[in-house]
Design a protein around this motif. Structure first.
Motif, PDB file in Angstrom:
ATOM      1  N   ASN A 192       0.820  -1.211   0.000  1.00 53.52           N
ATOM      2  CA  ASN A 192       0.000   0.000   0.000  1.00 53.52           C
ATOM      3  C   ASN A 192       0.856   1.265   0.000  1.00 53.52           C
ATOM      4  OD1 ASN A 192       1.036  -0.171   2.588  1.00 53.52           O
ATOM      5  ND2 ASN A 192      -0.862   0.423   3.604  1.00 53.52           N
ATOM      6  N   ASP A 193       2.117   1.120  -0.410  1.00 55.99           N
ATOM      7  CA  ASP A 193       3.033   2.264  -0.385  1.00 55.99           C
ATOM      8  C   ASP A 193       3.605   2.565  -1.774  1.00 55.99           C
ATOM      9  OD1 ASP A 193       4.588  -0.018  -0.594  1.00 55.99           O
ATOM     10  OD2 ASP A 193       6.178   0.724   0.721  1.00 55.99           O
ATOM     11  N   LEU A 194       2.898   2.132  -2.818  1.00 58.30           N
ATOM     12  CA  LEU A 194       3.404   2.357  -4.174  1.00 58.30           C
ATOM     13  C   LEU A 194       2.982   3.701  -4.735  1.00 58.30           C
ATOM     14  CD1 LEU A 194       2.742  -1.208  -5.677  1.00 58.30           C
ATOM     15  CD2 LEU A 194       4.839  -0.324  -4.612  1.00 58.30           C
ATOM     16  N   GLY A 195       1.837   4.195  -4.316  1.00 57.10           N
ATOM     17  CA  GLY A 195       1.326   5.456  -4.830  1.00 57.10           C
ATOM     18  C   GLY A 195       1.516   6.601  -3.863  1.00 57.10           C
ATOM     19  N   ASN A 196       1.278   7.819  -4.361  1.00 57.28           N
ATOM     20  CA  ASN A 196       1.418   9.018  -3.540  1.00 57.28           C
ATOM     21  C   ASN A 196       0.259   9.969  -3.827  1.00 57.28           C
ATOM     22  OD1 ASN A 196       2.250  11.119  -1.946  1.00 57.28           O
ATOM     23  ND2 ASN A 196       4.213  11.444  -2.976  1.00 57.28           N
ATOM     24  N   PRO A 197      -0.943   9.650  -3.328  1.00 58.60           N
ATOM     25  CA  PRO A 197      -2.096  10.495  -3.634  1.00 58.60           C
ATOM     26  C   PRO A 197      -1.998  11.901  -3.066  1.00 58.60           C
ATOM     27  CG  PRO A 197      -2.637   8.885  -1.935  1.00 58.60           C
ATOM     28  CD  PRO A 197      -1.285   8.525  -2.452  1.00 58.60           C
ATOM     29  N   ARG A 221       6.498  -4.968   7.036  1.00 60.62           N
ATOM     30  CA  ARG A 221       5.854  -3.764   7.594  1.00 60.62           C
ATOM     31  C   ARG A 221       6.886  -2.725   7.974  1.00 60.62           C
ATOM     32  NH1 ARG A 221       4.042  -1.367  12.427  1.00 60.62           N
ATOM     33  NH2 ARG A 221       5.184  -2.841  13.742  1.00 60.62           N
ATOM     34  N   THR A 222       6.580  -1.451   7.694  1.00 65.89           N
ATOM     35  CA  THR A 222       7.430  -0.339   8.121  1.00 65.89           C
ATOM     36  C   THR A 222       6.744   0.513   9.190  1.00 65.89           C
ATOM     37  OG1 THR A 222       6.605   1.238   6.478  1.00 65.89           O
ATOM     38  CG2 THR A 222       8.400  -0.222   5.796  1.00 65.89           C
ATOM     39  N   GLY A 223       5.419   0.501   9.199  1.00 70.40           N
ATOM     40  CA  GLY A 223       4.683   1.268  10.199  1.00 70.40           C
ATOM     41  C   GLY A 223       4.625   2.751   9.936  1.00 70.40           C
ATOM     42  N   ARG A 224       4.972   3.199   8.711  1.00 71.89           N
ATOM     43  CA  ARG A 224       4.875   4.623   8.415  1.00 71.89           C
ATOM     44  C   ARG A 224       3.414   5.055   8.456  1.00 71.89           C
ATOM     45  NH1 ARG A 224       8.458   3.312   4.100  1.00 71.89           N
ATOM     46  NH2 ARG A 224       6.797   3.702   2.603  1.00 71.89           N
ATOM     47  N   PRO A 225       3.149   6.335   8.794  1.00 70.01           N
ATOM     48  CA  PRO A 225       1.755   6.802   8.897  1.00 70.01           C
ATOM     49  C   PRO A 225       1.080   6.822   7.535  1.00 70.01           C
ATOM     50  CG  PRO A 225       3.293   8.634   9.097  1.00 70.01           C
ATOM     51  CD  PRO A 225       4.124   7.387   9.124  1.00 70.01           C
ATOM     52  N   ASP A 230      -5.602   9.425   1.678  1.00 74.33           N
ATOM     53  CA  ASP A 230      -6.158   8.078   1.695  1.00 74.33           C
ATOM     54  C   ASP A 230      -5.616   7.339   2.908  1.00 74.33           C
ATOM     55  OD1 ASP A 230      -7.074   5.539   1.302  1.00 74.33           O
ATOM     56  OD2 ASP A 230      -6.024   5.183  -0.580  1.00 74.33           O
ATOM     57  N   PRO A 231      -6.455   7.060   3.899  1.00 79.71           N
ATOM     58  CA  PRO A 231      -5.971   6.380   5.109  1.00 79.71           C
ATOM     59  C   PRO A 231      -5.499   4.952   4.863  1.00 79.71           C
ATOM     60  CG  PRO A 231      -8.369   6.554   5.120  1.00 79.71           C
ATOM     61  CD  PRO A 231      -7.888   7.380   3.976  1.00 79.71           C
ATOM     62  N   ASN A 232      -5.850   4.378   3.716  1.00 83.55           N
ATOM     63  CA  ASN A 232      -5.417   3.012   3.411  1.00 83.55           C
ATOM     64  C   ASN A 232      -4.062   2.965   2.704  1.00 83.55           C
ATOM     65  OD1 ASN A 232      -7.775   1.735   4.434  1.00 83.55           O
ATOM     66  ND2 ASN A 232      -8.873   2.342   2.579  1.00 83.55           N
ATOM     67  N   THR A 233      -3.550   4.130   2.317  1.00 82.58           N
ATOM     68  CA  THR A 233      -2.255   4.197   1.640  1.00 82.58           C
ATOM     69  C   THR A 233      -1.193   4.685   2.604  1.00 82.58           C
ATOM     70  OG1 THR A 233      -3.249   4.613  -0.527  1.00 82.58           O
ATOM     71  CG2 THR A 233      -0.966   5.285  -0.240  1.00 82.58           C
ATOM     72  N   GLU A 234      -0.085   3.977   2.664  1.00 86.69           N
ATOM     73  CA  GLU A 234       1.007   4.378   3.545  1.00 86.69           C
ATOM     74  C   GLU A 234       1.815   5.486   2.894  1.00 86.69           C
ATOM     75  OE1 GLU A 234       3.293   1.436   6.044  1.00 86.69           O
ATOM     76  OE2 GLU A 234       4.848   1.939   4.581  1.00 86.69           O
ATOM     77  N   SER A 235       2.205   6.468   3.701  1.00 86.64           N
ATOM     78  CA  SER A 235       2.999   7.577   3.170  1.00 86.64           C
ATOM     79  C   SER A 235       4.345   7.067   2.685  1.00 86.64           C
ATOM     80  CB  SER A 235       3.202   8.644   4.249  1.00 86.64           C
ATOM     81  OG  SER A 235       3.826   8.091   5.399  1.00 86.64           O
TER      82      SER A 235
END
Length: 865
Positions: A192-197, A221-225, A230-235
């Protein structure tokens, strides 16, 4: 009380990280004020009276400090330092089974080994550590290292069991919080960290994993916020912070090694990625004017731009890396190595024979199948996609069947197919709405009497313009050598090559040898102790996998990353790989199973390896079965030493937890699939471990290290197509008649993407000078058990025999598929290699490290600072 002398080998941070030169000074200051590095031995047979009775632990000895830290000179090139440590040891406590480390210095160090000399009753005792040790303030419990003796859980000495269990609890973590570099937590997350909305809605990408629509293997897992949008996408981390993307520290390259990897990558990519590079090209902004322009990339070289480009690089690249990168190109001339495919003959790659041969001995030899019915049929849902069956008719191919009929060659198992139809058709409409223009393709081939394949026909298909449910619109092309028909046939082959290049990079390479492997690594570290024999067996094929995959998520497979820029699915690349993950079946990754499934072999107990190949001269399969057999024999010898019966498999709590978590968590979107093997017998374990080692080592080598030899010359393996096939009575068709090469070059990958793609695969295809290959281990004392060491030695000798066989076969002129018109011997499954772009060698893992680069960077460090 007995004195035991130990020797500790470690690498200091100031040697491994040119950016932190203060580490050495601060660590010496800590030594002066009494903040040392101390070690404490732990008995495996004597009880610690201080521990609660319900939690029996081995007796812990007195702290002993590393001696002469201040006066020990660290060599700049190799980096290893050896320190003496003197332990006081009660002879009644018998052999030490583990030791604790407390690092009271300012900086972390990389602990390689501890060797104890003259242990009473045992002599030499060796601990293989290979781990980063951070200052004690970073840990809740002291770091522990175990002896290199393998134990099943129930065999573990009683007073080491609590330590073994506690270590696994630490590695599992608690599933919360953002993980820091000193954390040692292995946990799962979606892709979930491939995009940057937050940057742009167009930069959003779907979450891969956790849904039936987009299933995927789990990543670390990295645990980044989450992102704000989009709350489902990791920063995401900014690109220049890619050095700091979290993976458990022991899964990362050392600071020097990772810097080398990035610096070497930047050396290639920075030169060609930025728009200013196009100023080096000729006046046609997006195109090569001729094949000669492409040959110049390898033969004449080209001068790098200055001025604005250098200013822009300085704005985006850390100064330390910039200086090292640019110093290596101080003359300002850039030139790629000449790929093997054009070394001997610049035109042989265009022949039909070579086009077909590379399906058996090229960089993607895992897709060709036996054609079992004619015409080919589709498995796509008729309700959604209409009639997708092939439009190829007997008259299209019978003129090239050497006087035979279709039914005759079909029955004789002489018709084969490279099928990129069903996998691509659902995405064509979306892909073709971009600047890329591709077809779904089917290529039929005939097995000839001399063992080579002859292309018979290529079918190129598009969705019906009025709706997907109306089926495919297809055109059929047959071989021709001259005139406009010959030019059209060359274009048809190029469209097939584009499809095969994309599927190779996304599926054969990334998905099937990188993404699917990561859950095995995570689950093993969470559930198998380092004392476990299965962990010791698989560990060489784990290391650095998570780091490479994390680095890929940062700049290669991310939204707008290099892969999207250079491969035809573009922004749909990873989404497409998710859809095709639905077809992934773990047992089918075993080479014999794969060959039978594709119809390339049939089971035959009287044949070598129990299989009979339908194409005797199928280099990937011939060499692969030899490697597979050697791996399986090694795994069988190893596993049967530790597991004397099937009950031991079933009662091994760690093994059962590993296999359960791997299926239910690591590959959680497939946990209900009935094809997962059980873990009930030694045979089950041998099959699972053999398949995993094959995938992580030999399969990966076969689809990776041939990239530059074959695809370094992009016209042979184009990654993009930007025009559809010219139609009669159009200006494009007239242009094809007048200047076919110009139309060809305008159709395939343009200049910038070509340069970027070449730079990338040059990096991926290189071997380091200190690579560890299949059948080798970094440390000869990786286990204390003699029988496994003997079995491993036998494995190494078997691989040497395979090397000799490969050389002999490549010199056999009757085996035409092993060399081909381009005169490139098939060596992708040759077990060992020299450094560089060799097109051979099977590393245990994919590790981009070079001692030569270490020497080079250390020299640069001396000059810069």
């Amino acid at each position: 009380m007995k004195t035991i002398i130990g020797r500790v080998v470690l690498l200091k941070k100031n040697v491994l990280d040119i950016i932190d030169l203060s580490a050495s000074v601060l660590d010496r200051l800590h030594e002066l004020v009494g903040k040392n590095v101390t070690l404490q031995l732990i008995s495996s047979h004597a009880f610690d009276t201080q521990s609660p009775e319900r939690n029996l632990k081995g007796k812990v000895g007195k702290p002993a400090r590393l001696e002469d830290w201040i006066t020990t000179i660290t060599p700049l090139t190799e980096g290893e330092s050896t320190y003496k440590v003197t332990f006081e040891w009660d002879e009644d406590t018998e052999v030490p089974g583990a030791f604790l480390v407390q690092n009271h210095h300012h900086s972390e160090f990389y602990l390689k080994t501890l060797t104890l000399e003259d242990v009473p009753g045992h002599g030499h005792v060796h601990f293989v550590c290979n781990s980063w040790v951070y200052p004690t303030k970073r840990y809740k419990k002291d770091r522990i290292f175990f002896t290199n003796k393998a134990y099943l859980p129930f065999e573990t000495p009683e007073f080491l069991r609590s330590y073994r269990d506690e270590e696994l609890e630490i590695l599992r973590g608690d599933g919360t919080g953002m993980l820091e570099e000193w954390d040692r937590v292995y946990d799962y997350a979606f892709y979930n960290d491939l995009g940057n909305p937050d940057k742009d809605p167009d930069d959003a990408r779907p979450v891969l994993g956790g849904s039936s629509e987009y299933p995927y293997p789990r990543r670390g897992r990295t645990g980044r916020p989450p992102t704000k949008s989009d709350p489902n996408t990791e920063s995401r981390l900014p690109l220049l912070m890619s050095l700091n993307i979290y993976v458990p520290r022991d899964e990362r390259f050392g600071h020097l090694k990772l810097s080398d990897f990035l610096a070497y990558g930047l050396k290639s990519i920075v030169q060609f990625l930025l728009p200013e590079f196009q100023a080096l090209c000729d006046t046609t902004h997006d195109e090569f004017d001729s094949f000669e322009d492409i040959y110049k990339l390898y033969e004449g070289g080209f001068k790098l731009p200055g001025g604005p480009l250098l200013d822009r690089i300085r704005e985006n690249i850390p100064l330390e890396l910039l200086k090292i990168v640019l110093e290596t190109d101080s003359d300002g001339i850039a030139k790629f190595p000449k790929p093997q495919v054009i070394k001997e003959d610049k035109s042989a790659w265009r022949t039909d024979e070579e086009f077909a041969r590379e399906m058996l001995a090229g960089v993607n030899p895992v897709k060709i199948c036996l054609l079992k019915e004619f015409p080919p049929t589709s498995k796509l849902d008729v309700q959604i996609y209409g009639n997708q069956n092939s439009s190829i008719k007997p008259h299209h191919i019978e003129k090239n069947l050497n006087g035979l009929k279709v039914d005759e060659v079909l029955k004789a198992n002489r018709l084969f197919i490279l099928d990129h139809h069903d996998s691509l058709m659902p995405y064509l409409r979306r892909i073709n709405a971009t600047t890329n223009k591709i077809y779904a393709s089917r290529t039929l081939l005939l097995l000839q009497n001399d063992g080579t394949l002859k292309p018979l026909v290529i079918e190129l298909s598009l969705p019906h313009p009025d709706g997907d449910n109306l089926g495919a619109i297809s055109n059929v092309y047959t071989p021709a050598e001259n005139g406009v028909e010959g030019s059209i046939w060359k274009l048809a082959k190029a469209y097939v090559a584009v499809n095969d290049s994309g599927i190779h990079q996304l599926i054969s390479h990334w998905l099937h040898t990188h993404a699917v492997v990561e859950p095995f690594v995570i689950a093993a570290n969470r559930q198998l102790s380092v004392l476990h024999p299965v962990y010791k067996l698989l560990y060489p094929h784990f290391r650095d996998t998570m780091n490479i995959n994390a680095f890929a998520r940062q700049i290669l497979i991310n939204g707008g990353g290099i892969l999207e820029l250079t491969v035809f699915p573009g922004k749909y690349s990873m989404e497409l790989s998710s859809v095709l993950y639905k077809d992934w079946v773990f047992p089918e990754q075993a080479l014999p199973v794969d060959l039978v499934k594709r119809g390339m072999a049939i089971e035959d107990s009287d044949s070598h390896h129990g299989l009979r190949l339908l194409i005797d001269d199928y280099p990937y399969a011939v060499d692969g079965l030899e490697i597979w057999s050697a791996i399986k024999s090694w795994v069988e010898d190893y596993c049967k030493f530790y597991y004397k019966n099937d009950d031991m498999i079933q009662n091994d709590t760690e093994l059962q937890s590993w296999w359960k978590e791997l299926r239910e968590e690591g590959h959680g979107d497939k946990k209900h699939e009935p094809w997962w093997p059980k873990m009930e017998t030694c045979h089950d374990l041998i099959d699972v471990c053999t398949t995993f080692i094959w995938v992580a080592s030999a399969l990966h080598a076969s689809v990776n290290y041939g990239q530059y030899p074959y695809a370094g010359f992009l016209p042979n393996r184009p990654t993009l197509s930007r025009r559809f096939m010219p139609e009669p009575n159009t200006p494009e068709y007239d242009e094809l008649k007048e200047n076919p090469d110009n139309v060809f070059l305008k159709t395939i990958t343009p200049q910038l993407q070509t340069l970027l793609g070449i730079a990338l695969i040059e990096l991926l295809s290189r071997h380091s000078s200190d690579e560890v290959y299949l059948g080798q281990r970094e440390c000869p004392e990786w286990t204390m058990d003699a029988e496994p060491l003997k079995a491993f030695e036998k494995f190494g000798k078997k691989l040497k025999d395979i090397e000799e066989k490969i050389v002999k076969m490549n010199n056999d002129e009757k085996l035409k598929n092993r060399i081909g018109p381009v005169n490139v011997p098939y060596t992708l499954l040759y077990p060992t290699s020299e450094e560089g772009l060799t097109g051979k060698g099977i590393p245990n893992i994919e590790e981009k490290v070079s001692k030569q680069l270490q020497h080079w960077q250390c020299a640069a460090r001396m000059q810069l600072f």
